[in-house]
Write a protein that holds these residues in place. Structure first.
Motif, PDB file in Angstrom:
ATOM      1  N   TYR A 164      14.093  12.834  -4.748  1.00  0.00           N
ATOM      2  CA  TYR A 164      13.143  11.744  -4.531  1.00  0.00           C
ATOM      3  C   TYR A 164      13.083  10.791  -5.731  1.00  0.00           C
ATOM      4  N   GLY A 165      14.162  10.717  -6.477  1.00  0.00           N
ATOM      5  CA  GLY A 165      14.190   9.907  -7.689  1.00  0.00           C
ATOM      6  C   GLY A 165      13.918   8.438  -7.450  1.00  0.00           C
ATOM      7  N   THR A 166      14.484   7.894  -6.404  1.00  0.00           N
ATOM      8  CA  THR A 166      14.283   6.475  -6.108  1.00  0.00           C
ATOM      9  C   THR A 166      12.820   6.184  -5.811  1.00  0.00           C
ATOM     10  N   PHE A 167      12.188   7.056  -5.068  1.00  0.00           N
ATOM     11  CA  PHE A 167      10.773   6.883  -4.743  1.00  0.00           C
ATOM     12  C   PHE A 167       9.919   6.913  -6.008  1.00  0.00           C
ATOM     13  N   TRP A 168      10.163   7.902  -6.881  1.00  0.00           N
ATOM     14  CA  TRP A 168       9.348   8.032  -8.085  1.00  0.00           C
ATOM     15  C   TRP A 168       9.559   6.862  -9.032  1.00  0.00           C
ATOM     16  N   ARG A 169      10.792   6.399  -9.175  1.00  0.00           N
ATOM     17  CA  ARG A 169      11.051   5.243 -10.041  1.00  0.00           C
ATOM     18  C   ARG A 169      10.358   3.996  -9.508  1.00  0.00           C
ATOM     19  N   ALA A 170      10.440   3.792  -8.205  1.00  0.00           N
ATOM     20  CA  ALA A 170       9.786   2.622  -7.600  1.00  0.00           C
ATOM     21  C   ALA A 170       8.270   2.710  -7.746  1.00  0.00           C
ATOM     22  N   ALA A 171       7.712   3.892  -7.583  1.00  0.00           N
ATOM     23  CA  ALA A 171       6.260   4.061  -7.716  1.00  0.00           C
ATOM     24  C   ALA A 171       5.810   3.747  -9.140  1.00  0.00           C
ATOM     25  N   CYS A 172       6.548   4.197 -10.141  1.00  0.00           N
ATOM     26  CA  CYS A 172       6.195   3.910 -11.536  1.00  0.00           C
ATOM     27  C   CYS A 172       6.332   2.420 -11.839  1.00  0.00           C
ATOM     28  N   LEU A 173       7.369   1.799 -11.321  1.00  0.00           N
ATOM     29  CA  LEU A 173       7.572   0.375 -11.529  1.00  0.00           C
ATOM     30  C   LEU A 173       6.446  -0.439 -10.897  1.00  0.00           C
ATOM     31  N   ILE A 174       6.070  -0.083  -9.696  1.00  0.00           N
ATOM     32  CA  ILE A 174       4.980  -0.783  -9.005  1.00  0.00           C
ATOM     33  C   ILE A 174       3.660  -0.593  -9.740  1.00  0.00           C
ATOM     34  N   ALA A 175       3.419   0.598 -10.265  1.00  0.00           N
ATOM     35  CA  ALA A 175       2.172   0.855 -10.992  1.00  0.00           C
ATOM     36  C   ALA A 175       2.070  -0.023 -12.234  1.00  0.00           C
ATOM     37  N   ILE A 176       3.159  -0.140 -12.995  1.00  0.00           N
ATOM     38  CA  ILE A 176       3.134  -0.966 -14.203  1.00  0.00           C
ATOM     39  C   ILE A 176       2.928  -2.431 -13.835  1.00  0.00           C
ATOM     40  N   ILE A 177       3.687  -2.898 -12.861  1.00  0.00           N
ATOM     41  CA  ILE A 177       3.586  -4.305 -12.463  1.00  0.00           C
ATOM     42  C   ILE A 177       2.191  -4.628 -11.931  1.00  0.00           C
ATOM     43  N   ALA A 178       1.599  -3.724 -11.169  1.00  0.00           N
ATOM     44  CA  ALA A 178       0.264  -3.962 -10.615  1.00  0.00           C
ATOM     45  C   ALA A 178      -0.785  -4.093 -11.723  1.00  0.00           C
ATOM     46  N   VAL A 179      -0.713  -3.231 -12.731  1.00  0.00           N
ATOM     47  CA  VAL A 179      -1.671  -3.305 -13.833  1.00  0.00           C
ATOM     48  C   VAL A 179      -1.501  -4.609 -14.605  1.00  0.00           C
ATOM     49  N   VAL A 180      -0.263  -4.989 -14.876  1.00  0.00           N
ATOM     50  CA  VAL A 180      -0.004  -6.210 -15.642  1.00  0.00           C
ATOM     51  C   VAL A 180      -0.445  -7.452 -14.863  1.00  0.00           C
ATOM     52  N   VAL A 181      -0.130  -7.507 -13.574  1.00  0.00           N
ATOM     53  CA  VAL A 181      -0.527  -8.671 -12.771  1.00  0.00           C
ATOM     54  C   VAL A 181      -2.048  -8.764 -12.684  1.00  0.00           C
ATOM     55  N   ALA A 182      -2.716  -7.650 -12.485  1.00  0.00           N
ATOM     56  CA  ALA A 182      -4.180  -7.674 -12.405  1.00  0.00           C
ATOM     57  C   ALA A 182      -4.796  -8.166 -13.712  1.00  0.00           C
ATOM     58  N   TRP A 183      -4.254  -7.722 -14.834  1.00  0.00           N
ATOM     59  CA  TRP A 183      -4.770  -8.167 -16.126  1.00  0.00           C
ATOM     60  C   TRP A 183      -4.452  -9.645 -16.347  1.00  0.00           C
ATOM     61  N   GLY A 184      -3.278 -10.091 -15.893  1.00  0.00           N
ATOM     62  CA  GLY A 184      -2.917 -11.496 -16.006  1.00  0.00           C
ATOM     63  C   GLY A 184      -3.814 -12.387 -15.158  1.00  0.00           C
ATOM     64  N   VAL A 185      -4.136 -11.951 -13.951  1.00  0.00           N
ATOM     65  CA  VAL A 185      -5.048 -12.715 -13.091  1.00  0.00           C
ATOM     66  C   VAL A 185      -6.414 -12.828 -13.751  1.00  0.00           C
ATOM     67  N   ARG A 186      -6.875 -11.740 -14.334  1.00  0.00           N
ATOM     68  CA  ARG A 186      -8.164 -11.754 -15.039  1.00  0.00           C
ATOM     69  C   ARG A 186      -8.144 -12.758 -16.187  1.00  0.00           C
ATOM     70  N   ASP A 187      -7.050 -12.762 -16.956  1.00  0.00           N
ATOM     71  CA  ASP A 187      -6.931 -13.730 -18.051  1.00  0.00           C
ATOM     72  C   ASP A 187      -6.860 -15.162 -17.526  1.00  0.00           C
ATOM     73  N   GLY A 188      -6.127 -15.357 -16.431  1.00  0.00           N
ATOM     74  CA  GLY A 188      -6.000 -16.693 -15.855  1.00  0.00           C
ATOM     75  C   GLY A 188      -7.323 -17.235 -15.360  1.00  0.00           C
ATOM     76  N   ARG A 189      -8.133 -16.390 -14.791  1.00  0.00           N
ATOM     77  CA  ARG A 189      -9.451 -16.830 -14.316  1.00  0.00           C
ATOM     78  C   ARG A 189     -10.404 -17.104 -15.465  1.00  0.00           C
ATOM     79  N   ALA A 190     -10.220 -16.376 -16.579  1.00  0.00           N
ATOM     80  CA  ALA A 190     -11.088 -16.597 -17.740  1.00  0.00           C
ATOM     81  C   ALA A 190     -10.778 -17.928 -18.416  1.00  0.00           C
ATOM     82  N   GLY A 191      -9.552 -18.412 -18.258  1.00  0.00           N
ATOM     83  CA  GLY A 191      -9.200 -19.712 -18.812  1.00  0.00           C
ATOM     84  C   GLY A 191      -8.992 -19.709 -20.308  1.00  0.00           C
ATOM     85  N   ASP A 192      -8.565 -18.598 -20.883  1.00  0.00           N
ATOM     86  CA  ASP A 192      -8.306 -18.538 -22.315  1.00  0.00           C
ATOM     87  C   ASP A 192      -7.093 -19.396 -22.677  1.00  0.00           C
TER      88      ASP A 192
END
Length: 145
Positions: free
Chosen positions: A32-60
């Protein structure tokens, strides 16, 4: 603690934790290596995008340099820590050499942090500008008092 150091620390720790979990998952369920790699990649990207959206809305200001520095710090620190953890018996993270970890792996993590953050910031800015123009265009109702 400056803003980029906080981001680099949190995201670097997330990358290390996910790489260790991925190592254990690959040892337990190698098919299940492909599944686990994709899950880890999605988790990192989701956290980064959410933090980026928060920064974008704050207008820093200075978000590009802040996220570039955070990506650099997260990439370099997580790669170095992962290499040290790979030397510990029982933890398998791919047996990559130190030179590979601090160059190629670190630059991959930098891009994995920086590019989704820029997309999240752009989305956050667009949502903020859409909300502010729609709120400004609505007329206020006069009260009868």
């Amino acid at each position: 603690m400056t803003a980029w150091v906080l981001r680099a620390t949190v995201l670097g720790a997330l990358v290390v934790a996910l790489r260790v979990l991925l190592g254990f998952a690959m040892a337990s369920w190698p098919t299940y290596g492909t599944f686990w790699r994709a899950a880890c990649l999605i988790a990192i990207i989701a956290v980064v995008v959410a933090w980026g959206v928060r920064d974008g809305r704050a207008g820093d200001d200075g978000l590009t340099v802040r996220w570039l520095a955070a990506g650099f710090g997260a990439g370099l620190a997580s790669s170095a820590v992962s290499w040290v953890l790979d030397q510990v018996p029982g933890i398998e993270l791919g047996d990559a050499g130190l030179l590979y970890e601090v160059t190629s792996a670190a630059s991959f993590i930098l891009l994995l942090v920086f590019l989704p953050a820029m997309a999240g910031i752009a989305f956050g800015h667009s949502r903020r500008s859409t909300e502010s123009t729609s709120a400004a265009s609505e007329p206020e109702l006069a009260s009868a008092s």
